[in-house]
Design a protein around this motif. Sequence first.
Motif, mmCIF file in Angstrom:
data_model
loop_
_atom_site.group_PDB
_atom_site.id
_atom_site.type_symbol
_atom_site.label_atom_id
_atom_site.label_comp_id
_atom_site.label_asym_id
_atom_site.label_seq_id
_atom_site.Cartn_x
_atom_site.Cartn_y
_atom_site.Cartn_z
ATOM 1 N N ARG A 9 27.794 -44.650 21.093
ATOM 2 C CA ARG A 9 28.315 -43.944 19.920
ATOM 3 C C ARG A 9 29.363 -44.801 19.234
ATOM 4 O O ARG A 9 29.916 -45.732 19.828
ATOM 5 N N PRO A 10 29.678 -44.488 17.968
ATOM 6 C CA PRO A 10 30.772 -45.203 17.316
ATOM 7 C C PRO A 10 32.049 -45.070 18.130
ATOM 8 O O PRO A 10 32.270 -44.080 18.828
ATOM 9 N N ILE A 11 32.908 -46.060 18.029
ATOM 10 C CA ILE A 11 34.144 -46.097 18.818
ATOM 11 C C ILE A 11 34.944 -44.815 18.648
ATOM 12 O O ILE A 11 35.508 -44.285 19.613
ATOM 13 N N LEU A 12 34.995 -44.276 17.435
ATOM 14 C CA LEU A 12 35.799 -43.083 17.181
ATOM 15 C C LEU A 12 35.310 -41.874 17.958
ATOM 16 O O LEU A 12 36.077 -40.940 18.196
ATOM 17 N N GLU A 61 32.065 -51.484 12.164
ATOM 18 C CA GLU A 61 33.249 -51.731 11.354
ATOM 19 C C GLU A 61 33.828 -50.443 10.781
ATOM 20 O O GLU A 61 34.983 -50.419 10.361
ATOM 21 N N SER A 62 33.046 -49.368 10.772
ATOM 22 C CA SER A 62 33.569 -48.111 10.240
ATOM 23 C C SER A 62 34.698 -47.558 11.107
ATOM 24 O O SER A 62 35.546 -46.805 10.615
ATOM 25 N N SER A 63 34.715 -47.916 12.382
ATOM 26 C CA SER A 63 35.783 -47.437 13.269
ATOM 27 C C SER A 63 37.027 -48.315 13.217
ATOM 28 O O SER A 63 38.089 -47.907 13.689
ATOM 29 N N MET A 64 36.887 -49.512 12.673
ATOM 30 C CA MET A 64 37.977 -50.471 12.742
ATOM 31 C C MET A 64 39.257 -50.028 12.025
ATOM 32 O O MET A 64 40.362 -50.295 12.525
ATOM 33 N N PRO A 65 39.185 -49.350 10.866
ATOM 34 C CA PRO A 65 40.448 -48.932 10.249
ATOM 35 C C PRO A 65 41.273 -48.022 11.155
ATOM 36 O O PRO A 65 42.503 -48.127 11.201
ATOM 37 N N TYR A 66 40.613 -47.124 11.872
ATOM 38 C CA TYR A 66 41.339 -46.212 12.754
ATOM 39 C C TYR A 66 41.935 -46.978 13.939
ATOM 40 O O TYR A 66 43.053 -46.707 14.378
ATOM 41 N N VAL A 67 41.175 -47.955 14.469
ATOM 42 C CA VAL A 67 41.719 -48.780 15.549
ATOM 43 C C VAL A 67 42.941 -49.544 15.046
ATOM 44 O O VAL A 67 43.971 -49.622 15.720
ATOM 45 N N ARG A 68 42.838 -50.088 13.851
ATOM 46 C CA ARG A 68 43.969 -50.842 13.284
ATOM 47 C C ARG A 68 45.172 -49.934 13.041
ATOM 48 O O ARG A 68 46.314 -50.343 13.258
ATOM 49 N N ILE A 76 39.495 -53.252 5.493
ATOM 50 C CA ILE A 76 38.237 -52.714 6.024
ATOM 51 C C ILE A 76 37.953 -51.338 5.437
ATOM 52 O O ILE A 76 36.812 -51.023 5.086
ATOM 53 N N ALA A 77 38.980 -50.494 5.344
ATOM 54 C CA ALA A 77 38.785 -49.146 4.805
ATOM 55 C C ALA A 77 38.336 -49.195 3.347
ATOM 56 O O ALA A 77 37.483 -48.416 2.911
ATOM 57 N N GLU A 78 38.919 -50.101 2.589
ATOM 58 C CA GLU A 78 38.500 -50.247 1.192
ATOM 59 C C GLU A 78 37.045 -50.690 1.119
ATOM 60 O O GLU A 78 36.269 -50.194 0.295
#
Length: 944
Positions: free
Chosen positions: A564-567, A604-611, A637-639
Amino acid sequence: MPASVVGRDAELAVIDDFLTGIPEGAAALVLEGEAGIGKTTLWRACVGVAEERGLCVLRAQPSESESVLSFSALGDLLDPVLDEALASLPEGQRSALTRALVLEDVDGPPPDAHVVGVALLNATRALAQTRAVLVALDDAQWLDAASASAVSYAMRRLRAERIGVLASRRATLESTLAIELRRTFDATRFRTLDVGPLDRDGLHQVVRQHLDTALPAPLLAEVHEASGGNPFYALEIVRMLKRSDAAVEAGQPLPVPESLHDLVHARLLALPPETRDVLLVAAALSHPTTGLVELVVGARSEEALRPALEADVVELHGDRIVFTHPLLAAGAYELARPERRAEVHARLADLVDDPEARGRHLAASTTVPNSGVATALVAAAERAHSRGAPRSAALLLERAAALTPQVDKRHVRQRVLDAATAHHEAGDTARARALLEADIATTAPGPERARALVLLARVRSYDDDLRGASALFEQAAAEAEPGSTVKAVAREGRAGTLFRLREQLAEAIELSSLAAEAATVLDVPSLLGEALATKAVSEAALGRPESADTVKRALALQSACADRPILRQPRFAAAVVQFWHGDLEGASSAYRDMAARAIELGDESSMPYVRVMLAQIECARGAFEAAVEQARAGVAIAEQAGQRTLLAYVLAVCAVAEAHLGRSGDASDNGSRALELSSETGGVPPWIFASWALGHLALASGDSAAALRHLEPVAIHHRREAIEEPGALPFLPDYIEALVESARSDDAESALERYQAAAEALGRPRGVAASHRCRGLLVAASEGVEAGLVELALAVELAAAGDMPFEHARALLGAGIAQRRAKQRSTARETLEEAAARFEQLGAVLWAERTRRELKRISGRAATPGALTPAELRVAALVAEGKTNKEVAAALFVSDRTVEGHLARIFGKLGIRHRTEVARALQTRGIASPNTGDAPVSAETSAP
């Protein structure tokens, strides 16, 4: 630069600079302008010069018809170097790339889109080892989604490689690649070149060169005005003049069509009908060849094509037919009768081998429902999806639904839902939402509609309407069949949105518990893990001790959720709880591991939350520069992903770090932008952190009233929602301090009592230290300085022991102020000087300035003018030893910018202008080094 390109000296100079700079490191140039303005001419000039200079040129010129095919442009880019590129790759990447390019046909799961991007990155890096590389994409707006994703992934990771990226883009159309390049490269390595209209002289040269016609000056002026300086428009106008035998002289009215559309049609209609038929077939194909066209129209194709070649409508590149302008291809297709277009596509469907291409032709071959065609389109969609191209799959599924006979309602609806899911996967949430909303509007309430409601809720959640998503999950749960997976998913989804809204958390716990019970009965471990994770963070926010046990249960199911996605994996929520509970090192390690795993998965969709979580951890550590770096990476990434809620969140956390650093402008801008986005999307965490940032900035500047305006609404919200976990209340100590400074002692006591009680009961060292500092400030203001000093001394001790550098400096400041008020001048001076040094070391300039102002209020013998602070002395000593700024920063665990700030003050105090003078200045003044005890710093030490 080529002399054949006329009227573009300034643009050619930019291109020359771009090519010259590629050997120095990765760079990008984007040519932008309207259709026909000359972007392709400049693009070709750049490619030609690059080849002359010995660069390895990877090029692709996608057309609009190719934009629906997967990895079409990627194949064109790698075609001339395919063997060399594949040879440089490890087996997994080579296999993914060959499958994406249909070089092998193997059953199994689709190639990971991330791995294809990694393969392209490593292939271009390998090529760049021997010679500089130019990746050149003309008309980037037509880049197919799969190729765009792979190229964007690779280009985002370029740094020092000898790789240049050249792209052209029609200004009125969006290009994902152009956006990625602009966000990836810094200003020194990226440039957008606006290709504007030609002046009259330039237009004259173009007309003379292409049409061997010299227009009289007045007529040239009229053509320039009518064309707006667009060379393509101008050439079409002059061609029409010549075809109509109009006198090419001043004073004659120009037969200018009303639009470029008419110009293109006029040019094509001047060709024989049989030529236009050949052009129709070529326009219907993504990669038209003379052989394939001949199979459709017969042996006459070669003769019929000649007029189009002579009219410069198409060119032959080997056996491939290439339109000289995309608009001409579109016009050739548009001019044909609909019946003839359908015939051509039906014939091509029989001739092409690729199932995806065959499906596209079948889709265009009929307008009436046909179950056989619809079934073939579904197969084509499955093929596209298996190749990692969900956008193509979504479009094919939509067409399949439209061509499925309406009597087969079950298949129609399933294909619509599958299309929506594929659109969502591809990132087109707007299209997914439109399909789902249309389906829901025509489906009766009940279990069938509940499936669509859950899908729409997920989309709305990503589409940044959290309250709308929460309501949809609730509706889906009500309509779903009791005991079903859909009902459990809906309950878990609503629980998750309630947590993201930071409201009704007791209900979120109940809903996630019910979802967990259902997942256990239904034996769906992944759903159970997700439900327990949601329950754990909701329990933790309310300060419930049982959250620790819930986390353990959730983590036991991590392996079931690994795909699943990281989130949506339990370890993400577990790390949130870990951070709140004060284990910064453990949480940081977990999130860094998740970041690495997300890159491996292409998630990469989870990366903003990780950051954003890593940025919060760095803030808690007092590493505010590192927090800014993490947040800025998340912003980018979020943009790119269009995740507006997460964009607001990372902007808000970035603002918090900037506020602590005293960067008023940046913090205000990012905080205000985050507040605006949060009001649009319903995101509560962005509102919390943005309000904290602006409140902290005001407090650091000494404006407690302004601080309360920002912080009080957030404090009221958390009190109303019974959020007790101190880790989830990072703003509250600032709120309490602002209340104290505003002489609202009763309100401060009320807020502090709850905060301190929770911190002590739950055993949160950071909360306990901050509580004693706030208690000391409150007691000193309301009961007496001596009593306040006891609490503040304890706060200093706790913060120092707990490795809380910023809290330690704040406690020292509070203690120093209290000592000054207690007439303990010498002690106050020492305490405040230490506080100032610590603030300066952290880069917290506003707090350092505030501390210096307090120092000035101490009467008696002041510190020696020009004396170095402890922090400045440490920096000076290391510089005197010959260390560079980076080495000093690493030794002191501060940023390069902080070192630069210290050096500026050191130079001023010592009366020097260069770092090589530091050692001698320290020696002259007899200043001892903290690294060598009492001995003066050696004047013989050299510095770079």
